[in-house]
Structure formats: C-alpha cells, structure tokens
Design an enzyme around this catalytic site. Structure first.
Site, short mmCIF file in Angstrom:
data_model
loop_
_atom_site.label_atom_id
_atom_site.label_comp_id
_atom_site.label_asym_id
_atom_site.label_seq_id
_atom_site.Cartn_x
_atom_site.Cartn_y
_atom_site.Cartn_z
N HIS A 195 0.83 -1.21 0.00
CA HIS A 195 0.00 0.00 0.00
C HIS A 195 0.86 1.26 0.00
O HIS A 195 0.46 2.28 -0.51
CB HIS A 195 -0.99 -0.02 1.17
CG HIS A 195 -2.15 -0.91 0.89
ND1 HIS A 195 -2.30 -2.13 1.48
CD2 HIS A 195 -3.17 -0.77 0.01
CE1 HIS A 195 -3.39 -2.71 0.99
NE2 HIS A 195 -3.94 -1.91 0.11
N ARG A 302 -10.45 4.48 -2.08
CA ARG A 302 -10.04 3.68 -0.92
C ARG A 302 -10.42 4.47 0.34
O ARG A 302 -9.59 5.18 0.91
CB ARG A 302 -8.54 3.42 -0.94
CG ARG A 302 -8.07 2.50 -2.07
CD ARG A 302 -6.57 2.29 -1.98
NE ARG A 302 -6.12 1.15 -2.74
CZ ARG A 302 -5.59 1.20 -3.96
NH1 ARG A 302 -5.47 2.35 -4.58
NH2 ARG A 302 -5.20 0.09 -4.57
N ARG A 338 -15.15 2.25 -2.03
CA ARG A 338 -14.96 0.99 -1.33
C ARG A 338 -15.15 1.22 0.16
O ARG A 338 -14.60 2.19 0.71
CB ARG A 338 -13.54 0.47 -1.62
CG ARG A 338 -13.22 -0.78 -0.84
CD ARG A 338 -11.93 -1.38 -1.29
NE ARG A 338 -10.78 -0.67 -0.72
CZ ARG A 338 -9.53 -0.98 -1.03
NH1 ARG A 338 -9.27 -1.93 -1.90
NH2 ARG A 338 -8.53 -0.32 -0.47
N GLU A 436 -10.63 -10.54 -4.77
CA GLU A 436 -9.20 -10.44 -4.50
C GLU A 436 -8.70 -11.61 -3.65
O GLU A 436 -7.54 -11.66 -3.27
CB GLU A 436 -8.86 -9.09 -3.85
CG GLU A 436 -9.75 -8.68 -2.71
CD GLU A 436 -9.46 -7.26 -2.22
OE1 GLU A 436 -8.47 -6.65 -2.65
OE2 GLU A 436 -10.24 -6.77 -1.40
N ASN A 459 -3.92 -6.74 -6.86
CA ASN A 459 -2.81 -6.62 -5.90
C ASN A 459 -2.91 -7.71 -4.84
O ASN A 459 -1.94 -8.40 -4.53
CB ASN A 459 -2.83 -5.26 -5.19
CG ASN A 459 -2.80 -4.11 -6.17
OD1 ASN A 459 -2.38 -4.29 -7.31
ND2 ASN A 459 -3.24 -2.94 -5.75
N ASP A 460 -4.12 -7.86 -4.31
CA ASP A 460 -4.30 -8.90 -3.31
C ASP A 460 -4.49 -10.27 -3.94
O ASP A 460 -4.05 -11.27 -3.39
CB ASP A 460 -5.50 -8.57 -2.40
CG ASP A 460 -5.10 -7.58 -1.33
OD1 ASP A 460 -4.05 -7.78 -0.71
OD2 ASP A 460 -5.83 -6.60 -1.12
N ARG A 470 2.75 -8.84 -0.04
CA ARG A 470 3.03 -7.71 -0.93
C ARG A 470 3.85 -6.61 -0.27
O ARG A 470 4.33 -5.70 -0.95
CB ARG A 470 1.72 -7.15 -1.53
CG ARG A 470 0.71 -6.68 -0.53
CD ARG A 470 -0.66 -6.48 -1.16
NE ARG A 470 -0.86 -5.12 -1.62
CZ ARG A 470 -2.07 -4.57 -1.81
NH1 ARG A 470 -3.16 -5.27 -1.62
NH2 ARG A 470 -2.17 -3.34 -2.22
N CYS A 507 -9.21 -3.13 -10.73
CA CYS A 507 -8.71 -1.90 -10.10
C CYS A 507 -7.37 -2.08 -9.40
O CYS A 507 -6.92 -1.20 -8.68
CB CYS A 507 -9.75 -1.36 -9.12
SG CYS A 507 -10.12 -2.50 -7.78
C1 PEP Z 1 -6.19 -4.74 -4.87
O1 PEP Z 1 -6.02 -5.53 -3.95
O2 PEP Z 1 -5.87 -4.98 -6.06
C2 PEP Z 1 -6.78 -3.41 -4.63
C3 PEP Z 1 -7.09 -2.61 -5.62
O3 PEP Z 1 -6.96 -3.03 -3.35
P1 PEP Z 1 -5.77 -2.58 -2.37
O4 PEP Z 1 -4.55 -2.37 -3.22
O5 PEP Z 1 -6.21 -1.34 -1.71
O6 PEP Z 1 -5.64 -3.74 -1.44
MG MG Z 2 -7.00 -5.23 -2.05
#
Ligand code: PEP
Ligand code: MG
Length: 578
Positions: A195, A302, A338, A436, A459-460, A470, A507
């Site tokens: 993040h 977010r 979100r 995710e 991402n997750d 991550r 996203c």
């Molecule tokens: C993701 O997990 O891809 C996402 C967009 O949410 P975040 O990066 O805030 O976990």
């Molecule tokens: Mg996420």
C-alpha cells in the site's frame, strides 16, 4: 563517490535533487532545556498525559464487546501494564528533574532503554512485544503534543528539490506526504504493490521501493538521481551523469505534455470498442488529478484513508461530506467507493495489529462485520451521499457466502434506518464485491448471483494466490502478474462475469501498467481503474489498437506455462501492428 542502487520502480520519471534522510524511528521528539522553575509544571504535564492515556486504555477495555476475540482484550491489558511500569510512568519524571529537560525527551530516553533490552531478546514472540512499547510511548507522546509526524518533521522551504530517503514508510506516512511537494522518495522496504507503493504512485512523483540499504548508505544533502521507471538510484553522480539524466528528464516531461492532448478524447479502440478508464483515489482532494487526466469516473475510492493519521475517527457526518464532495465533483460520472479496508498494513492510530499474519487476519470486511456500528455509520454516510450522483458501493476482501449475506443485510439495515428517519438516498445504489481472494475467484457464481458488479483486486489476488506478502521486499521478485495462475484466474473471472451479464472492472495496479493494456483488453477487460497518473498512457494504447487482432497471441499466452515464453509473447503482443 558515485554508487548505484537497484530497487523496484513504483512510479516513473526522473527526479534529481538532494537527499533528505527520514528517520525510521517512529519516536522522534525534540529535546529542549527547561528552567528550574518550570520543572514541576513539566512533571505535571507528563502526569496528565499518562493519566489521559490510562483513561483511554480503560475506556477501550470496557468497550471491547464480549464477542470480540480474546486477543483484543489481552492486547489492551498488555498496553495498560506497559504504561503502568515504573520505567515509563515514574522514571521519566526523575529525568525531568535531573536533566531539566522536556517531558517528551525524558520519556523517549526511558523508552529507548526498554527498546534496547527488547532488541537483545532471542525469543521472537517476546521481541515482537517491542512494538507494544513503541505504541504505548507514542500514545503518551501524542498526548504531550510533542510527537511530530514524519511529514511535519520535514523542512518545507526547500522541499521541491528534496528526495526523501526512508528505511520504511507506512501508507499513512505516505498519504501525509500528499500535502507536500517533494521531488521523489525512496525506501529500503516494500514491494511494488504494497500500500505504501500504491499511494506513492498517486503522488505522481518518481519513486523506488525495496532499495534495501539506501537509508544506510546515502548521506544527508547528497545529490541523488532517482529513475523511477528503471528502479535505479544514483548517489553522488558526476557532472556527466547529471547532464545525461537532465536530458532524459526533459524528454520524459515533454512526452507527458504531449499525452495531455489526449485528455478529452474518448477511449475507443480502432475497431470501435469503448473502454472505461476510471481512477483510483485515496482522498477527496485527489479528484483534481482525476479530472486533469480525463478519467471516465472513479473506479476505486479507498475510503480507509479517511481513517488514517488521526487520533479520532470520522463520524457519519464527516464521511457524508467527504463522499458527497467527491460525487458532486465528478458531475454525473460514476463513483465507486470501497467500504474501509483497514487492518493489515493500514491500521488506525493506536490499534496496531498483534496478529502473526495481519494480511490473513481481521482485515477489510472481516473487521467491518465485527464492528457493526462503525460499518453502519459508513454505510449510512455512503447511502446519504448517493443522492448527489451515481454511486457504487464496493466491499473489499469478501471470501464466503455468509459474509456476502451479512454485508447485504447491513446495507438493508442502513437503508431501513434512513427511511425511518426520513433521510433521502438512492435506492438503486449498486453493490459490488472486490474479487481479491482466490476462493472468491474460484467460486465466482456465489458473487455473480448476488452482486450488481465485481471489481478484480489484482494486488491482493496475486498476493494470496502466489502466497507472497506484498509488503515484503525479500519476496517481491516472486510477485508476478504474468504467472499462468493469475492470467487464467483473471480470464475466467471476466468470462464468467460476462456470461452472467455482471459488469466487471479491474482496479489493481495491473490496470495502470501500459505494458499490460493489450493483454487485459485481449482477456476481455473493458473497465480499467488506476491512479490518475497512468490514465493517459493507457488511453494512448487503447486508441492505437484493434482488439480483435490481439486474440491469437492472447490465447497462446493463456496456454503457455513457461515464464520466459510468456514474456516474449507479451513483447510480441505489444509490438503487433494492429
Ligand atoms: C487490490 O487488492 O488490487 C486493490 C485494488 O486493493 P488494495 O490495493 O487497496 O488492497
Ligand atoms: Mg485489495
């Protein structure tokens, strides 16, 4: 002496400036002498701060519900014990007398003594309790008003030319930097989709994470070049290198100016396929950038960033104002907000997780559902704001059917309350799920039956599918969006959503990586959400491609298992004349 460090570039472009080292000690306080006549006042100030924190902890303890996990209450009790230990609550007073120093400094000296002892402990569980000492000390410091945030501790007069060099920064630290104008920042820790890196991207300045020893090797005020595209940092460059990079910087900036001419062009491919290029934001003030880059809506707000960097929490009214501001500013374009994804690396102040694996613990919707009052106040604020324009509510990290049902019930409850109170909302607000967690992707039908839309959080999804933290730079090399498992998951999510006629967006950071635009279009994606800074790059790719022509290579990629072959097919795809 010139030297080069390699890390993970998280935001492109080149910055040239002087290094400013950000201390990684979170307990940074100033020391000053006080007069002997001020000693008793200083002691009283210290005692008042300790008393306030003691009351806060007692209150926290009494508010923990009977159904909350037992660790929660044990965690607060531990903090109470730490605070009551003479080293932190009595001995600083002796130092105030003997050194005639300010209370913050006295407390810091004592906390450092304890922390040093913790560092020497071999048992890893006990060593981790060090963080609890830090948190208790931070609480008292905050009450004393003596602790500066990392951003506020920085010089402001010359910041435009500054390159911040930190060992590690939390997402909350980075979001505070949004209010400043640094040239760049680099950290030793972090992966490309941590993040911290995600927020860094939204600052739209070149930055690198995962440099490992930058904080140790770079000296204060040293000249530094940051190449955020290549992930390379050059310290103390000679004039020849400086000259070269100044030219590259100029070329990069002129290309960006050129891209700006595409701002108002609709993102439609050469074969007439319309694509949504929406924006990811963290705070209402990011909307300026969204508009400057011509996004077709907001695909991910977010909202948890409204909860960071503060000792209180935003109430329903404050949230209503913030969401309303964003929806109004977008002037009829869709806005997806979100619900808060707190936990893991985004903790509200004073509630640092003690979980061994916070990313697998009480995070996002899990936290919302065990704190129904806080969740309800957010849902009420969101629904009330829906009268200002088209709103989609997105729920993060759903993994099971009961969680889907409980979330929807909470929304119905919020709607019911508002109706009873005569407060307006749009009954047609769309509710979506972030996909995710691999389990959610594999059992997608469960979501498609109940949700109005879905959004893929790559991402997750990558973190959980490939079992790679991550935020951990030591495994960042394994974080691979082109992994065959990831490609086939994304493809199957899009395909199933299309079959069920449920809108699907993506996203995660993949959406903003222009090297992946053709691949994602070929996989069937039509709605991308990314940081504003990437929209024009991606739009340029969309405008120059005929999607039909991509199918052959994309199908080959879906059948390929060898990483090298996948990479060369991606190059082929991006070089294709179509
Ligand atoms: C993701 O997990 O891809 C996402 C967009 O949410 P975040 O990066 O805030 O976990
Ligand atoms: Mg996420």
């Amino acid at each position: 002496m010139t030297f080069t460090l390699h890390g993970i570039g998280v935001s492109g472009g080149i910055a040239i400036g002087r290094a400013h080292l950000v201390s990684h000690a979170s307990l940074e306080v100033a020391q000053y002498q006080i007069k002997s006549s001020e000693v008793s006042g200083e002691i009283a100030r210290f005692e008042a701060a300790v008393k306030t924190v003691r009351t806060q902890l007692m209150q926290l303890h009494s508010e923990i519900s009977a159904v909350a996990p037992s660790e929660l209450s044990a965690f607060v009790s531990l903090h109470q014990m730490i605070l009551d230990d003479a080293v932190l609550s009595i001995e600083p007073k002796n130092l105030i007398v003997s050194l005639q120093c300010n209370a913050e400094w006295a407390l810091k000296q004592k906390a450092d003594e304890v922390l040093e002892r913790f560092d020497a402990i071999e048992d890893s569980y006990l060593r981790e309790r060090r963080m609890d000492v830090v948190q208790v000390t931070e609480r008292v410091l905050r009450e004393l008003g003596g602790q500066q945030s990392k951003a506020n501790a920085l010089p402001t007069d010359t910041e435009q030319g500054l390159i911040l060099v930190a060992h590690d920064l939390s997402p909350a630290d980075v979001v505070e930097f949004k209010r400043h104008q640094f040239a760049s920042f680099v950290t030793d820790g972090g992966g490309s989709t941590s993040h911290t890196a995600v927020v860094a991207r939204s600052l739209n300045i070149p930055s690198i994470v995962g440099l490992q020893r930058a904080r140790e090797l770079i000296r204060e005020n040293e000249w530094v070049i940051v190449d955020g595209t290549a992930g390379v940092l050059i310290a103390d460059p000679d004039t020849r290198i400086l000259q070269q990079y100044r030219q590259r910087k100029e070329i990069h900036e002129s290309a960006r100016r050129q891209l700006l001419t595409l701002r108002d062009t609709q993102p439609v491919s050469l074969d007439g396929v319309a694509v949504q290029l929406q924006a990811n934001i963290e705070l209402p003030e990011d909307v300026k950038q969204v508009k400057a880059n011509g996004a077709t809506g907001i695909g991910l707000f977010r909202s948890e960033f409204l909860f960071l960097n503060r000792s209180d929490l935003p109430d329903e009214e404050e949230q209503f104002q913030a969401y309303g501001e964003v929806i109004k500013a977008m002037n009829g374009l869709p806005v997806t907000i979100r619900t808060y994804d707190l936990g893991a690396d985004k903790q509200i102040e004073g509630s640092q997780s003690t979980a061994v694996n916070p990313a697998l613990g009480l995070r996002a919707i899990r936290l919302c559902l065990i704190e129904p009052h806080r969740f309800l106040s957010q849902l009420r604020a969101l629904l009330r704001a829906s009268t200002f324009g088209p709103l989609n509510i997105l729920i993060p990290m759903l993994s099971s059917a009961p969680e889907i049902d409980q979330s929807l019930q909470m929304i119905t409850r919020a709607q019911h309350e508002l109706t009873q109170e005569g407060l307006a909302f749009d009954p047609k607000v769309r509710i979506g799920a972030m996909i995710e967690v691999p389990g959610a992707a594999l059992a997608l039908e469960m979501f498609l039956k109940k949700m109005d839309f879905i959004s893929i959080g790559t991402n997750d999804l990558i973190q959980y599918t490939l079992a790679i933290d991550r935020t951990d730079e030591s495994v960042a090399y394994l974080y691979d969006p082109l992994h065959p498992a990831i490609l086939s998951l994304i493809f199957s999510i899009i395909k199933k959503a299309n079959q069920h006629k449920v809108p699907v967006a993506l996203c995660g950071e993949m959406a903003g990586d222009a090297k992946l635009t053709r691949l994602l279009l070929g996989l069937g994606l039509r709605n991308f959400s990314m940081h504003s800074a990437h929209i024009l790059d991606v739009k340029e790719r969309v405008l120059k491609v005929s999607i039909d022509g991509l199918q052959k290579i994309v199908k080959k990629m879906l059948r390929t298992r060898e990483p090298e072959r996948l990479r060369s097919l991606l190059e082929e795809l991006n070089a294709l004349e179509c």
